[in-house]
Structures are given as structure tokens and as C-alpha cells.
Design an enzyme around this catalytic site. Structure first.
Site, PDB file in Angstrom:
ATOM      1  N   LYS A   1      22.390   2.293 -11.224  1.00 54.41           N
ATOM      2  CA  LYS A   1      20.941   2.418 -11.363  1.00 54.41           C
ATOM      3  C   LYS A   1      20.949   1.075 -10.848  1.00 54.41           C
ATOM      4  CE  LYS A   1      21.652   4.158 -16.369  1.00 54.41           C
ATOM      5  NZ  LYS A   1      21.505   3.985 -17.437  1.00 54.41           N
TER       6      LYS A   1
ATOM      7  N   SER B   1      20.042   4.976 -22.828  1.00 48.30           N
ATOM      8  CA  SER B   1      20.045   3.831 -22.171  1.00 48.30           C
ATOM      9  C   SER B   1      18.351   3.778 -21.402  1.00 48.30           C
ATOM     10  CB  SER B   1      20.864   4.637 -21.109  1.00 48.30           C
ATOM     11  OG  SER B   1      20.278   4.606 -19.775  1.00 48.30           O
TER      12      SER B   1
END
Length: 807
Positions: free
Chosen positions: A703, A660
Site C-alpha cells: 500500500k 482496512s
């Protein structure tokens, strides 16, 4: 590569709201509870199919994450299921007269097991007294007296004949303390030794010869006495046996008549009657006068057992009285003993002893003829339980065995008869456990042919909103909670979407939803509110976050005091803010990570410092290889890549895996090559493929919120934001405070479809597109990268020429 518009998303797209005006009720009290489970039609259909299948091997494995309501749905389906077959039976264990170490199992119609137990209990209670009364009856005493008198008469008759013969030969038979003896006599008087010696020698010789002959006859008569005694004892034993037989027959006649239709019981009663007749003296704990070793051994055994008539009692092993329909048993602690039963032992005379009355059933016995529900993980962690269950299902028989015997260690215990097995087993466990068993256990697929797979989420639409509300109504009533207004219901629906991590779905994680409802009810109770409102649900969510927030606060403190270095303003070459998710127990939160890249002349390799230090996982290493492939394919068609680049997660002291951060790493690499600074007010997440396209990642909400917290600590400027793959926009269910900051223009979320979108936003410069001449525009970011790679290639070539000239 075609760029997309990278305008920030609107606040409305950062979090989907549930329109409470579309909910056609005021409170959950207005709704009928939802039958079954939300969105689990596939699993429910599989359950109904598996439960209705009678063929061997169609047992079920219900799989899905914990907290999905699997047990609840199984119970509901079982309650609604039609009976599978004939009514179940009672089971009893009785003494095995031919092999006492192997108690006999007998099946009886429901209710008759208790009847047999009661009848034989009365027999056992009355047996000793009945036998004693029979043995002490006047009739039996007379028969014994006749035999004794006959034996005594026979002895007297023989002795009388010998005495008469002695008298005829001038000898008298006398009884002395040492026994019978003969003495000489003359003229009717017994001679003493002096007078005997005075007799003529011829007369002495005649008397001695006669004495020898008579003593010989007496010895023969005395030798016959034990045989007469044995004959007498056999007669006495037959008399007692007959008396005991008559008593036993009378005592057992009631049970024999009641169970004449059950062959196994009738046969056992016949054996019991014969056993009573054979061992009546031992049962009375009285010496029988018999020298038979077996009888004496039995007397000792019965004395040690404490209850001499226990062998005639009945162990009501399974009693089905009062049960409606087929049994359904849930065993939450499936050890070998709790599942398959046990044979208890007790200490007596310094030893551990057991008998058939100490056999205890397990869950599988109670479920026989119905359904047994087990937790798969607990079953597999119980020694020998899994193998024993497979063996029972394969052979369709239940054997009771100790843990030691199942492991091949002789335990010296009883070996009860196996009981035929007809049960449907439902295992409940995680998907990983199901797949592991299917992959490594060759027996598993043949025994558990039906999988009921629970869905993790359901689509979020108007129909499912109402069903979800009905689910909440059922929970509120079953948990005795306050009614939930539709505003509170809409907030819970939004939270379910956050748990699903997708605006288009609602999580079916029932345990988390129930906990939130309970906490929201507590919040309402704390202010004496009669119903639960949206504000109470919000407070419950905030309270959950606060309780789990110690690690989040500790992480923020490290950013606050500069322990962890992350910039949220300015611009730096070869440096970007990546994002990661930390999971510790139930706590899950995001945080920014500084990613840096340095470039120098080299051999065309990208050094993954995480991998070199053995902190990087295989997926992260794959992402690094993709970067290398992208770089060579995009800029080095005609020019060799003559650089060495090193990439690292700064201040990362644990393992790093996943791809990611590969988009962030690519942006740092291009920035370092082109010497173009990256704005530190942004963070970026997303994986990248070889074509430079942005790919979806997980944990997008955590996030974004992690970087938002750091920015808020340092002060929101309106310039900060996060870049995410455009495919992740439907996954956004951000906290209300983050959405409020977006609405106020203090924070922004930018979707990206490719690396060009990221470069344009992070650098503020045009990434550039390759022209018809095959080159990028001068001054564009890609153009600078291309020019720098050419420069490095030329420097590498010049270096090689110098080395060649020097050589």
C-alpha cells in the site's frame, strides 16, 4: 482518547537490514548445509511420530502453503526413519483353477517370487513338447494298439458267431456298401431272387424266419458297439491322463521341491498337476475324441487365448529384489489405476479378453509394507481414488477394480484376490484442504490422525540468521549454484523478511527463496562473476518486479493521464486517499483510492454506497456499522444524530471488502461533518474500532509503495506521506528506493494509534479533547463535528415542528 506523537518514522525503521558483519563466514561454501528444514521442528516431530506409530489410523497429513519444502522434509525424515517392522514380501498372481475369473494372490519371501515365475515359465515352455512326446511314445502307442485290437477282436468275435449261426441255417452274412446283410444259400451257393422264388414255400418260410432272427441278433450286436467304443475311449483317456500325470509330475517336481515350505504354492502346484492331467489333449490343441462339452469348451478357450499353457505361468506382481529397507513410493498422479493397479485387456477374435498375467500393480502395491506419499489435491480430483483409498485403509486390503466397477457399472473383468495392506500414507496439501476434509468427511479424522503443520515463518534473530545461511548453502550445492557471499546472503535474508511481511520474521517460503537464488546466480553468470554478490541479488529482485510489472505500469498510467482521479496536493473537505492491494496471480501491488463523503440532514444513517450497489462485502459493511457506532457514542450522547452521510470508493468498479479503509472513511466522514479540509498529499490505511483506535491491517508495504509510485510520477515534494497503524510499523520492509526517499526527506510514514492522530496529521488542526464540562474545545475538529451535529438536530426538530403546525 489519548493521542500519540505522530512524528514520521526514521528510515531505519522502514526496512530492517541484515548486518552482514555479524555473519561469521565469507561464502556459503564455508558452511555446512542445514539438516532438515528451517524452523519446522514441530512438523518434523509430528512426521517422526506418525511414521513410527504402527496402530491403525495414524496416517499423516502434511499441511502448509505450496512451496514450503513439505515434500523435501518428508523425504529427509523418511530416509532417516527406522524400519517399522518385518521385511516386505513379493507377491504373485496365479490362475485359479476352480474360479478362473478370480485369480489367486500368493505372498512369498523376497526374491522367491521371481524364482517361482522362472521355474513355472520353464514348465510352461516345456509342457506341450513333453506331453506330445509322452503321447507319441512307443509304450503309449502299444497300449493304445492293444485296446484298439481288443475292441476290434470283440466285434469280430460277435460277428463271427452270428455268421456261423447263419451258415447253419442256410444263410450267409455278407458285407455290402450299405453294411452287413444276410443272403439265402443252397448247397454252398448264394441264391439270387429268381432261384429263391423257385424254392418250395415251406423252405422259403424257414429261410425268412431264420433271416429275421439273425437280423435281430445283428442289431443287438451293433447296438453294443457304441458302448464298446465309449469303454475304449475311457480306457484311452485314462491312459493319456496317466501319461500326462506322470509328465506333469516330473515337470513340476523341481518347483514342488523348491517351494515345499510354502503351503499356498504347494497346494497350487498340486492343482496345476491335476489340471494338466485332466486337459492334456486340449493343451495340445488336438481333438481328444471325447464328447465331453466341458473339454471341447476348454479347447476353444485355450485356442482363443493364443497361449494354451498360460494358466500354468506366474504373474510376478510385486518384485522386491534390489530394494533396501521398506519401500517409499511417491505417486504424483494418483488416479484410480495408477494408485490401485489395473487389469489390462487385449483384443482377440473380435472381443476384449484378459487373464491373470495382465494384472498390473499400482503405487499402493509397491508401497505396501512401507510408506506412500500422495498429493492431496490431485488425489481428491481423481474420480473414485479418494474413496478407494479410504476403503483400503479401513479394511486393510487392496482391491483392484476398474473405474466403471467402482461406480457400480459392471465391466465384466477379472476380480483378483485382495492383498493384505500394511502401509503408512502421507498426504501433502494446503491447510484449507485439511480443514475442509476434517469438517465434511466423517472418515478423515479416523484415518489421518497425525497433522504435520508447517510454519509460514520463523523469528529473525542471530541464531536463525546462521541457520538460514546454512539452508542457502545446502540449496546452492544441491542446485549447483555459485557460492553466495555473506553480503548476498544478507540481502536474501532481508527478502525473506519482506516475504514474511514482518521485520521480526523470516519467511519459510522455500520455493520463492530458491527461485531468487537461481536468478541471482544467473545475474552473476551474466557478468562472469565467480561468486554471487548483493548487487546480483538486488538485480534479480528488480528483474522479478519488472517481469511482473505490466499491471503496475498500466495502473500508474491511468493515474498519470487522469483516468483515475487521485489528488496528491491541496486539501478537500470530505475527501481522503485510501489504499488497497490488488492481487492478480503472483502479482501483488498497492494503489490509492479516492474516498469521498457527503453529509446532509437525515435520520442518522450512514449509507454505504458500495453495499447498496452490491459491490461491498460483509467485512466492509461491518466497518461501516462501526463508524456509525463511533459517531453516535462520541458525539450524540444527548443529541440525536440527524444526518445522512454517504460514503463511496470513487471509480471502484469491482468488489470491495475488508475493513482496512475504515479509518480513512471515518476521517472523510468527520471532515464532511466539520467542514474541515483534508490534505491530499497524504494517504491513510488502517481499520478502526468503536473507540476510535487504529488497528493493524495487511499489505502495508504494498500500500505504501503504491502511493509512493503515484507521488513519484507527479513529483515528490517532501510533503507526501502515508499514515499507518502504529502496530504495523514492525511489518515494514519497504523497497530500497522508498527507504531512500524517506532518508532524503522526500516521503514520510506516520504511525497512528487513534483517529485523533489521523485527524491532526490529515487536517493540520487540533482534533480536541473533551473537557470537564463534557464538551470539546471551540474550534477543534471534534468541537466542530459536535456543533454541526447539534445544528442538524435543531434543524430536524424545527422541521418537525413546522410539519406539525402545518398539519
Amino acid at each position: 482518547m489519548t493521542r500519540s506523537e505522530t512524528a514520521p518514522i526514521e528510515a531505519a525503521r522502514a526496512r530492517r537490514s541484515c548486518d552482514e558483519s555479524a555473519l561469521s563466514f565469507e561464502t556459503t561454501d564455508d558452511l555446512e548445509p542445514l539438516p532438515g528444514m528451517l524452523g519446522q521442528e514441530r512438523a518434523e516431530q509430528a512426521l517422526r511420530f506418525g511414521l513410527s506409530m504402527k496402530q491403525k489410523g495414524f496416517n499423516l497429513f502434511v499441511l502448509g502453503p505450496a512451496g514450503m519444502g513439505k515434500h523435501r522434509l518428508v523425504r529427509e525424515v523418511l530416509r532417516a526413519a527406522d524400519p517399522r517392522g518385518a521385511p516386505v514380501e513379493d507377491w504373485v498372481y496365479v490362475h485359479n483353477f476352480s474360479a478362473p475369473e478370480k485369480p489367486r494372490a500368493i505372498a512369498l519371501p523376497v526374491g522367491r517370487g521371481a524364482d517361482l515365475e522362472a521355474r513355472m515359465g520353464r514348465v510352461a515352455d516345456e509342457l506341450v513338447a513333453t506331453l506330445r512326446a509322452s503321447f507319441e511314445s512307443e509304450e503309449l502307442r502299444n497300449e493304445v494298439r492293444v485296446i484298439q485290437q481288443r475292441i476290434e477282436g470283440r466285434q469280430e468275435e460277435v460277428l463271427s458267431k452270428i455268421g456261423d449261426a447263419a451258415e447253419a441255417r442256410s444263410l450267409r452274412m455278407m458285407r455290402t456298401p450299405q453294411g452287413l446283410a444276410f443272403a439265402p444259400m443252397k448247397e454252398g451257393e448264394v441264391l439270387d431272387p429268381e432261384r429263391f422264388k423257385a424254392l418250395p414255400e415251406e423252405e422259403q418260410k424257414q429261410l425268412k424266419d431264420a433271416l429275421g432272427e439273425l437280423e435281430e441278433q445283428l442289431q443287438e450286436a451293433m447296438a453294443s458297439a457304441p458302448r464298446w467304443q465309449r469303454e475304449a475311449r475311457e480306457e484311452l483317456r485314462e491312459i493319456h491322463r496317466g501319461a500326462a500325470q506322470r509328465s506333469a509330475h516330473a515337470l513340476l517336481s523341481d518347483a514342488r521341491e523348491a517351494f515345499a515350505d510354502i503351503e499356498a504354492v504347494s497346494a497350487w502346484l498340486e492343482e496345476a498337476e491335476h489340471d494338466i492331467a485332466q486337459h492334456a489333449p486340449a493343451l495340445l490343441a488336438e481333438p481328444s475324441g471325447d464328447d465331453d462339452d466341458a473339454d471341447r469348451a476348454l479347447e476353444r478357450v485355450l485356442a482363443a487365448a493364443g497361449d494354451p499353457v498360460i494358466r500354468y505361468r506366474v504373474n510376478l506382481f510385486i518384485d522386491r529384489r534390489g530394494q533396501d529397507g521398506e519401500p517409499v513410493v511417491e505417486e504424483d498422479h494418483p488416479t484410480l489405476e495408477r494408485l490401485f493397479g489395473r487389469v489390462e485387456q487385449k483384443a482377440r477374435l473380435g472381443a476384449l479378453v484378459s487373464d491373470f498375467t495382465m494384472i498390473r500393480p499400482g503405487a499402493i502395491h509397491r508401497a505396501n509394507g512401507g510408506t506412500l506419499v500422495l498429493d492431496a489435491r490431485r488425489l481428491l480430483t481423481s474420480p473414485a481414488a479418494w474413496d478407494s483409498l479410504k476403503r483400503a485403509l479401513t479394511h486393510r486390503a487392496i482391491e483392484i477394480e476398474s473405474l466403471g466397477r467402482s461406480m457400480g457399472i459392471s465391466a465384466g473383468s477379472l476380480e483378483p484376490d485382495p492383498i493384505p495392506l500394511d502401509v503408512k500414507v502421507v498426504l501433502i496439501g494446503a491447510r484449507q484442504l485439511y480443514y475442509a476434509l476434517s469438517g465434511v468427511d466423517p472418515d478423515f479424522d479416523g484415518l489421518f490422525k497425525v497433522a504435520a503443520d508447517f510454519s509460514d515463518d520463523v523469528p529473525w534473530n542471530a541464531e536463525l540468521e546462521l541457520q538460514f545461511a546454512r539452508l542457502l548453502a545446502g540449496i546452492a550445492r544441491s542446485e549447483d549454484l555459485r557460492p553466495f557471499r555473506r553480503c548476498a546472503t544478507s540481502r536474501i535474508i532481508e527478502h525473506a523478511s519482506r516475504l514474511a511481511g514482518d521485520q521480526r520474521k523470516l519467511s519459510t517460503w522455500l520455493a520463492r527463496v530458491c527461485d531468487l537464488m537461481r536468478e541471482a546466480d544467473w545475474q552473476a553468470a551474466s557478468v562472469d562473476a565467480p561468486v554471487v554478490l548483493r548487487e546480483h541479488v538486488r538485480r534479480a529482485v528488480d528483474a522479478q518486479r519488472e517481469r511482473d510489472g505490466r499491471l503496475v505500469e498500466a495502473t500508474l498510467e491511468r493515474f498519470r493521464d487522469g483516468t483515475v482521479m487521485v489528488d496528491t496536493e491541496g486539501a478537500v473537505v470530505g475527501q481522503v486517499n485510501g489504499l488497497s492491494v490488488m492481487s492478480v496471480g503472483h502479482t501483488r501491488f498497492g494503489q490509492p483510492n479516492r474516498i469521498t463523503c457527503l453529509v446532509r440532514l437525515g435520520k442518522g444513517e450512514i449509507v454505504d454506497i458500495e453495499r447498496e450497489s452490491e459491490l461491498g462485502g460483509s467485512i466492509h459493511s461491518k466497518g461501516m456499522l462501526i463508524l456509525s457506532s463511533y459517531l453516535k457514542a462520541s458525539y450524540a450522547e444527548d443529541t440525536p444524530v440527524s444526518l445522512t452521510a454517504s460514503l463511496v470508493f470513487e471509480q471502484s468498479y469491482g468488489g470491495v471488502d475488508g475493513d482496512s479503509a475504515s479509518m480513512a472513511e471515518l476521517c472523510a466522514l468527520l471532515s464532511a461533518i466539520a467542514r474541515v479540509p483534508i490534505k491530499q498529499s497524504f494517504a491513510i490505511t488502517g481499520s478502526v474500532n468503536q473507540r476510535g483506535q487504529a488497528q493493524v491491517i495487511g499489505g502495508v508495504n504494498e500500500k505504501i509503495e503504491g502511493f509512493f509510485e503515484v507521488c513519484r510520477e507527479r513529483g515528490l515534494t517532501g510533503e507526501q506521506g502515508v499514515l499507518i497503524p502504529a502496530a504495523n510499523v514492525p511489518h515494514l520492509m519497504l523497497r530500497e528506493d522508498v527507504v531512500a526517499a524517506i532518508e532524503a526527506g522526500q516521503f514520510a510514514i506516520y504511525p497512528m494509534t487513534c483517529v485523533d492522530d489521523a485527524i491532526a496529521r490529515l487536517t493540520g488542526e487540533d482534533p480536541g479533547e473533551r473537557g470537564a464540562d463534557g464538551h470539546y474545545p471551540e474550534g477543534s475538529v471534534h468541537g466542530r463535528v459536535e456543533r454541526r451535529l447539534v445544528e442538524l438536530a435543531e434543524r430536524a426538530a424545527a422541521f418537525l415542528r413546522r410539519r406539525h403546525d402545518d398539519a
